[in-house]
Write a protein that holds these residues in place. Sequence first.
Motif, PDB file in Angstrom:
ATOM      1  N   LEU A 181       0.793  -1.267  -0.020  1.00 38.19           N
ATOM      2  CA  LEU A 181       0.201  -0.136   0.065  1.00 38.19           C
ATOM      3  C   LEU A 181       0.883   1.317   0.116  1.00 38.19           C
ATOM      4  N   VAL A 182       0.638   2.126  -0.821  1.00 38.11           N
ATOM      5  CA  VAL A 182       1.436   3.351  -0.854  1.00 38.11           C
ATOM      6  C   VAL A 182       0.407   4.388  -0.391  1.00 38.11           C
ATOM      7  N   PHE A 183       0.906   5.416   0.644  1.00 38.30           N
ATOM      8  CA  PHE A 183      -0.180   6.269   1.010  1.00 38.30           C
ATOM      9  C   PHE A 183       0.038   7.405   0.164  1.00 38.30           C
ATOM     10  N   ARG A 187       9.175   7.630  -3.737  1.00 30.96           N
ATOM     11  CA  ARG A 187       9.560   6.663  -4.385  1.00 30.96           C
ATOM     12  C   ARG A 187       9.952   5.778  -3.517  1.00 30.96           C
ATOM     13  N   VAL A 188      10.483   6.070  -2.161  1.00 28.91           N
ATOM     14  CA  VAL A 188      11.085   5.301  -0.959  1.00 28.91           C
ATOM     15  C   VAL A 188       9.650   4.426  -0.823  1.00 28.91           C
ATOM     16  N   ALA A 189       8.622   5.185  -0.593  1.00 31.27           N
ATOM     17  CA  ALA A 189       7.260   4.388  -0.279  1.00 31.27           C
ATOM     18  C   ALA A 189       6.908   3.157  -1.400  1.00 31.27           C
ATOM     19  N   LEU A 190       7.216   3.635  -2.548  1.00 30.05           N
ATOM     20  CA  LEU A 190       6.955   2.697  -3.606  1.00 30.05           C
ATOM     21  C   LEU A 190       7.898   1.640  -3.445  1.00 30.05           C
ATOM     22  N   ALA A 191       8.973   1.859  -3.312  1.00 28.01           N
ATOM     23  CA  ALA A 191      10.037   0.736  -3.348  1.00 28.01           C
ATOM     24  C   ALA A 191       9.665  -0.104  -2.200  1.00 28.01           C
ATOM     25  N   ARG A 192       9.266   0.423  -0.887  1.00 24.30           N
ATOM     26  CA  ARG A 192       9.054  -0.372   0.101  1.00 24.30           C
ATOM     27  C   ARG A 192       7.864  -1.233  -0.070  1.00 24.30           C
ATOM     28  N   ALA A 193       6.887  -1.073  -0.810  1.00 22.14           N
ATOM     29  CA  ALA A 193       5.629  -1.523  -1.218  1.00 22.14           C
ATOM     30  C   ALA A 193       6.175  -2.841  -2.348  1.00 22.14           C
ATOM     31  N   PRO A 230       9.800   7.344  10.223  1.00 27.18           N
ATOM     32  CA  PRO A 230      10.715   8.552  10.275  1.00 27.18           C
ATOM     33  C   PRO A 230      12.073   8.291  11.045  1.00 27.18           C
ATOM     34  N   HIS A 231      12.102   7.133  12.035  1.00 19.75           N
ATOM     35  CA  HIS A 231      13.047   6.608  12.674  1.00 19.75           C
ATOM     36  C   HIS A 231      14.168   5.801  11.991  1.00 19.75           C
ATOM     37  N   MET A 232      13.992   5.298  10.751  1.00 23.30           N
ATOM     38  CA  MET A 232      14.811   4.479  10.132  1.00 23.30           C
ATOM     39  C   MET A 232      15.096   5.196   8.916  1.00 23.30           C
ATOM     40  N   THR A 233      16.248   4.609   8.342  1.00 25.27           N
ATOM     41  CA  THR A 233      16.975   4.859   6.880  1.00 25.27           C
ATOM     42  C   THR A 233      15.948   4.513   6.178  1.00 25.27           C
ATOM     43  N   VAL A 234      16.411   4.997   4.779  1.00 28.05           N
ATOM     44  CA  VAL A 234      15.715   4.400   3.506  1.00 28.05           C
ATOM     45  C   VAL A 234      15.885   2.976   3.492  1.00 28.05           C
ATOM     46  N   LEU A 235      17.187   2.583   3.455  1.00 28.37           N
ATOM     47  CA  LEU A 235      17.313   1.132   3.465  1.00 28.37           C
ATOM     48  C   LEU A 235      16.557   0.339   4.521  1.00 28.37           C
ATOM     49  N   LYS A 236      16.427   0.751   5.713  1.00 22.66           N
ATOM     50  CA  LYS A 236      15.789   0.074   6.793  1.00 22.66           C
ATOM     51  C   LYS A 236      14.187  -0.020   6.442  1.00 22.66           C
ATOM     52  N   ASN A 237      13.672   1.286   5.799  1.00 27.47           N
ATOM     53  CA  ASN A 237      12.478   1.359   5.514  1.00 27.47           C
ATOM     54  C   ASN A 237      12.043   0.165   4.670  1.00 27.47           C
ATOM     55  N   VAL A 238      12.764   0.146   3.496  1.00 31.48           N
ATOM     56  CA  VAL A 238      12.557  -0.789   2.424  1.00 31.48           C
ATOM     57  C   VAL A 238      12.581  -2.205   2.809  1.00 31.48           C
TER      58      VAL A 238
END
Lengths: 264, 362
Positions: free
Chosen positions: B87-89, B149-155, B96-104
């Motif tokens: 899901l992309v919001f 884009r990060v949200a998209l990568a994470r999904a 917010p407390h994680m890096t881009v890599l950790k988010n994904v």
Amino acid sequence: MEERPVSLSLKITAFFMFAFLLAPVILVLPISFSADNFMTFPPSGWSTRWYVEFFGDTHMIGALGTSTLLAVAVTGLSLIIAMPASYALVRMRLPGANVLLSFFTAPLLLPTIVLGLAILIVFAGHNLLGTFTGLVIAHLVIVLPYALRVLTTSLGGLPIPIEEAASTLGGSPLVVFFRITLPMMAPGIVATCALSFLVSFDEAVISLFLTGPRITTLPVALYQHVETQADPLVAAISVLLILLTLAVVMIVDRTAGLTKTFVK
Amino acid sequence: MSTTRQNLPGHLSIRGLTKRYEAMAAVDNLNLDVAKGELIAFLGPSGCGKSTSLRMIAGLVPASSGTISIGGRDVTKTPPYKRDIGLVFQSYALFPHMTVLKNVMFGLEMRRVPTADAERRAREAIALVRLEGKEERRPAQLSGGQQQRVALARALVIEPSILLFDEPLSNLDAKLRDEMRAEIRDIQKRLGITSIFVTHDQVEALSMCDKVAVLNGGRLEQLGTPQELYEQPATAFVASFVGRTNRLRGKAEGDRIDVAGMTIRAPGRHAGTVDIMIRPHRMAMRPILEKAAADVEPTNRIRGTIRHVYYSGDILQYEIEAAQQIMTVEQATASGGAPLAEGSDVELAWRVSDTLAFEVRQ
């Protein structure tokens, strides 16, 4: 917070307001270094004898130890109790959650002397007077409303989509709470700890009802000392307490940011 | 509810999906099939039920009744963390407390993918959305477009069976929105992920999606390709919501509709009060003095007077008073011709086949 240019007249007004509010506190500092036997201003001579006196006073040091231990225990317990409570109140949308919150925070509005008397009456029947456990329970009554207020505000300000995102990514409710919600609440948790610690450490009225010859807290010991003697020992202790408060505030500022924590 | 096998259910199959809040139905008996690899838009005004439908598919809102199945598995009662959905919001909703890599990596961690493997796949997903080099940044250090884009990568990285987008571009500025639109479309096609895209922006829905479901008041008004929606709108709502229209109201008798004393013809047969809609750029306009060319196709003609002319470079927009209404006509500007003057009498002409007529329910 937005930075806005402040006019000179406002700065001057603010300076005098703060000077007025802080003057008594600042006055304590020179008196604490007095060489006199009585509190006078200005002191006729200077020394550190009252600080030496304090650290040699087993009664006072014992009270300081009790107060510190008490504040730490109360802070830990208030966090353990208020954390799940605020989660239930804010996130689970229980019917009547608002009424419950008002009920739980009502002790904030009660005169402390009334609370103290009530607790005295209840505790007398349960052998809790003059015990550490009794003090912890009584302090929790005072501290929990603060903890609950700060934590519900902190939790209520968190954007729900972030938790929902974690959930759709496969995080079970428990994982989402510990990995996402809790870290995002860090400023609120630091604020709760600071506030709980200071409120408990500073509590005098209720403690006065519950302490006795067996156990006493620093504010009560100070009060009793002032009743019988007027030496500058209390000024020296006051300065140490001010430094402790400043230290706590600075720790909050360094770890979570002062305005971020207390100003929403 | 029995599922008949006469037409194959889609990869995502929604039957009788309903969400009631007290007496109000936010989503009312939604039936929908999405084929594997298809990108379908939920389009409608705010409060039409599109977001609620999406949230029910994601499992964030429980359905009042109806069923949702993904790949033949009924997930109506499955909690969101077991649904295998991305899901992309709109608000990005990054941690917010994680890096881009950790988010994904979060979704892979939840699936117990070994760390080394998870990190490799996360880096690939970050590269896919062209954010190489930003792995160690925090979300707050990125622009809105980069965060999305990060949200998209994470999904994407969890390779979900369905990818859901909840107005993902509405917080971005116009130029970035166009870029992201093309990019999302491209990635979605390349990976062949069945996707639903919620939007209130018709351009977004028509230009990106294979099919568009138009929702209004919790109900599905029409499901069709962008072209079907525009050329053959099923209801007056779809006609007016998708693209712009001139609207006239008249009394119909067969294929003839009387509007303020003028007769307009429309395809099909109608009765009673009818709303007629004509697209502004499907109308021709000429001064009355000019001789009409012989009509090749059946044509409607009405007379009117130009009230306003708006010049906007590419397009000339005329507001014409005709049939006791203000009608809008659009023409592409051409070199060497001055626009017609305000106040001149003109004749409007359009093909009968371009006339959309809807009986008004009373």
